[in-house]
Enzyme design. Structure first.
Site, PDB file in Angstrom:
ATOM      1  N   TYR A 144       0.856  -1.178   0.000  1.00  0.00           N
ATOM      2  CA  TYR A 144       0.000   0.000   0.000  1.00  0.00           C
ATOM      3  C   TYR A 144       0.890   1.226   0.000  1.00  0.00           C
ATOM      4  O   TYR A 144       1.806   1.333   0.813  1.00  0.00           O
ATOM      5  CB  TYR A 144      -0.898  -0.007   1.244  1.00  0.00           C
ATOM      6  CG  TYR A 144      -1.782   1.222   1.379  1.00  0.00           C
ATOM      7  CD1 TYR A 144      -2.826   1.456   0.488  1.00  0.00           C
ATOM      8  CD2 TYR A 144      -1.581   2.140   2.412  1.00  0.00           C
ATOM      9  CE1 TYR A 144      -3.639   2.580   0.612  1.00  0.00           C
ATOM     10  CE2 TYR A 144      -2.394   3.258   2.549  1.00  0.00           C
ATOM     11  CZ  TYR A 144      -3.424   3.473   1.646  1.00  0.00           C
ATOM     12  OH  TYR A 144      -4.226   4.581   1.780  1.00  0.00           O
ATOM     13  N   ASP A 239       9.375   3.052  -0.401  1.00  0.00           N
ATOM     14  CA  ASP A 239       8.332   3.656   0.425  1.00  0.00           C
ATOM     15  C   ASP A 239       8.547   3.172   1.856  1.00  0.00           C
ATOM     16  O   ASP A 239       8.128   2.087   2.229  1.00  0.00           O
ATOM     17  CB  ASP A 239       6.942   3.244  -0.092  1.00  0.00           C
ATOM     18  CG  ASP A 239       5.826   3.813   0.770  1.00  0.00           C
ATOM     19  OD1 ASP A 239       6.137   4.451   1.796  1.00  0.00           O
ATOM     20  OD2 ASP A 239       4.646   3.611   0.415  1.00  0.00           O
ATOM     21  N   LYS A 267       4.400   9.012   8.703  1.00  0.00           N
ATOM     22  CA  LYS A 267       4.125   8.473  10.044  1.00  0.00           C
ATOM     23  C   LYS A 267       5.113   9.038  11.089  1.00  0.00           C
ATOM     24  O   LYS A 267       4.943  10.179  11.486  1.00  0.00           O
ATOM     25  CB  LYS A 267       4.089   6.946   9.982  1.00  0.00           C
ATOM     26  CG  LYS A 267       2.947   6.489   9.036  1.00  0.00           C
ATOM     27  CD  LYS A 267       2.542   5.042   9.117  1.00  0.00           C
ATOM     28  CE  LYS A 267       1.207   4.859   8.412  1.00  0.00           C
ATOM     29  NZ  LYS A 267       1.252   4.185   7.128  1.00  0.00           N
TER      30      LYS A 267
HETATM   31  C1  LIG Z   1       0.521   4.652   5.753  1.00  0.00           C
HETATM   32  C2  LIG Z   1       1.247   4.421   4.514  1.00  0.00           C
HETATM   33  C3  LIG Z   1       1.138   5.276   3.407  1.00  0.00           C
HETATM   34  C4  LIG Z   1       0.125   6.388   3.353  1.00  0.00           C
HETATM   35  O1  LIG Z   1       0.341   7.367   4.298  1.00  0.00           O
HETATM   36  P1  LIG Z   1      -0.900   8.332   4.692  1.00  0.00           P
HETATM   37  O2  LIG Z   1      -0.257   9.321   5.609  1.00  0.00           O
HETATM   38  O3  LIG Z   1      -1.917   7.459   5.333  1.00  0.00           O
HETATM   39  O4  LIG Z   1      -1.386   8.939   3.438  1.00  0.00           O
HETATM   40  C5  LIG Z   1       1.964   5.072   2.328  1.00  0.00           C
HETATM   41  N1  LIG Z   1       2.832   4.056   2.305  1.00  0.00           N
HETATM   42  C6  LIG Z   1       2.964   3.201   3.329  1.00  0.00           C
HETATM   43  C7  LIG Z   1       3.975   2.114   3.251  1.00  0.00           C
HETATM   44  C8  LIG Z   1       2.164   3.340   4.466  1.00  0.00           C
HETATM   45  O5  LIG Z   1       2.255   2.451   5.454  1.00  0.00           O
END
Ligand SMILES: *Cc1c(COP(=O)(O)O)cnc(C)c1O
Length: 428
Positions: A144, A239, A267
């Site tokens: 994701y 990511d 995060k």
């Molecule tokens: C949480 C997450 C996102 C998205 O971040 P948001 O602040 O919720 O938009 C993207 N990539 C990874 C790996 C994530 O865990």
């Protein structure tokens, strides 16, 4: 456990918001129950409006590596808020956070602050496409990367939980430029590159995947991605929005010693406030406006409160050398859960990476999305419900990852292991 006030609040919320929530997984519908409504959090605990307390392993879905309401962050924020909440003009705070990020992630030579992980990955893709002049990207099933159109194809977690591998509203044209391959399948990646490598702008990957439950990269998977992207002139985007600062302070790129071209952080980097960052090689990032022509902007980007919380969090992580300590606590909990399962004669998988961990009711190791989806979700639901009843707050889906914080105590861990013993006996 009485949750009447929460149930009433949920009914009221549903009148105004889809599912009563502002992010789907919060609704608890994947575990057929109602969410507690939270009144406050402190340290390792959250408290609901019905007066129940929980040991929290969700931690706002990862950001709160220092726990809730850390005194130093609260003080710094109080100080900051009295100076105003946003200026839409440069501050020294942005450079301070950028310096800390580059110190911990040396591959992020030049970076841009944004407000969410979604924005970071969406922008990193635009940069990759703008820089290479190519349109196709590769992502992995179950990874994701936020909810931008190009990336909302075969995601994990929320979308997987809701049985929608992609979403209505994403155009076929957009989805066509996104090639999805199984996680950990390097052969599949090499095959695609040999067919149309010159059209591929980037490979984006969660180097430690946390959105199909916790799935670790196989030996040489990440190295192979680095080699094949380099060979074909495509960019490698890590990511690390979730795994950054957790699998190691310097993320998966430090742990596995692989340098991506671009990195996304989120995060933890905002210390519990909305903030994310994308950045990488200077020759690439200088193409971002106003140095270059690739446009990306944000009214609240680099927000002084978010910068302040991020700076404090990273400083504390660095100064107190906390990453190892939190990982050791995580191992202790995971070991306890493992032996609880053994005594209860239940076969589970308990992957761990630093301060991230997961639980699959599966006899086999889980290495990709299909294997994750094949785990026994009915058992997970029962386990989840029993843990919640015993005051242990886990993510309400096996497709999510669980997190440890610096605030969790030995007592919290012992309590959690005891609860797991009961929950895994499936007698409650
Ligand atoms: C949480 C997450 C996102 C998205 O971040 P948001 O602040 O919720 O938009 C993207 N990539 C990874 C790996 C994530 O865990």
């Amino acid at each position: 456990m009485n949750l009447q006030k929460s149930a009433d609040a949920f009914a009221e919320a549903k009148k105004f918001m889809p599912g009563g929530v502002n992010s789907p997984v919060r609704s608890f519908s994947s575990v057929n129950s109602n969410p507690p409504f939270i009144s406050h959090g402190f340290g390792s605990h959250i408290f609901d409006i019905d007066g129940n307390s929980y040991v929290d392993y969700v931690l706002s879905w990862g950001p709160l590596i220092l726990g809730h309401a850390h005194p130093k962050i609260v003080d710094a924020l109080k100080n900051a808020v009295e100076r105003g909440t946003s200026y839409g003009a440069p501050t020294e705070l942005e450079t301070q956070l950028a310096k800390l990020v580059r110190k911990i992630y040396p591959s992020m030579e030049v970076m841009r602050m944004v407000n969410s992980g979604t924005e970071a990955t969406m922008s990193a893709l635009r940069v990759a496409r703008g820089y290479t002049g190519r349109e196709k990207i590769i992502k992995f099933v179950g990874c994701y990367h936020g909810h931008s159109d190009s990336l909302l194809v075969k995601t994990g977690s929320g979308a997987a939980t809701f049985g929608e591998p992609s979403s209505p509203g994403v155009t076929r044209g957009t989805a066509q430029d996104t090639i999805t391959l199984p996680y950990n399948d390097l052969n599949a990646v090499e095959n695609i590159f040999s067919q149309c490598g010159e059209e591929i702008a980037a490979v984006i990957v969660e180097p430690v995947a946390g959105n199909m439950g916790l799935v670790l990269p196989k030996e040489n998977f990440l190295r192979g991605l680095r080699d094949v992207t380099k060979k074909f002139g495509a960019l490698l985007i890590f990511d690390e929005v979730m795994c950054g600062f957790r699998v190691s302070l310097g993320g998966a790129q430090e742990k596995y010693q692989i340098t991506p071209d671009l990195t996304c952080l989120g995060k933890i980097v905002g210390g519990g406030l909305p903030c994310a960052v994308y950045g990488g090689r200077e020759d690439i990032m200088r193409n971002v406006s106003p140095d270059g022509r690739i446009y990306q902007a944000g009214t609240l980007s680099g927000n002084p409160l978010a910068m302040t919380a991020g700076i404090e969090t990273l400083k504390i992580l660095l100064e107190d050398n906390l990453t190892e300590k939190i990982s050791a606590k995580t191992s202790k909990l995971v070991d306890g859960i493992k032996s609880a399962a053994k005594s209860a004669n239940v076969t589970i998988q308990t992957p761990q990476a630093g301060s991230m961990f997961g639980i699959f009711f599966s006899a086999n190791e889980v290495t990709n999305f299909d294997e994750s989806a094949a785990a026994n979700q009915e058992m997970f639901k029962k386990f989840f419900a029993s843990m919640l009843e015993q005051g242990i707050y886990l993510a309400p889906s096996q497709f999510e990852t669980l997190f440890m914080s610096a605030a969790h105590t030995d007592e919290d861990i012992a309590k959690t292991i005891d609860a797991a013993k009961k929950a895994l006996s499936f007698e409650l």
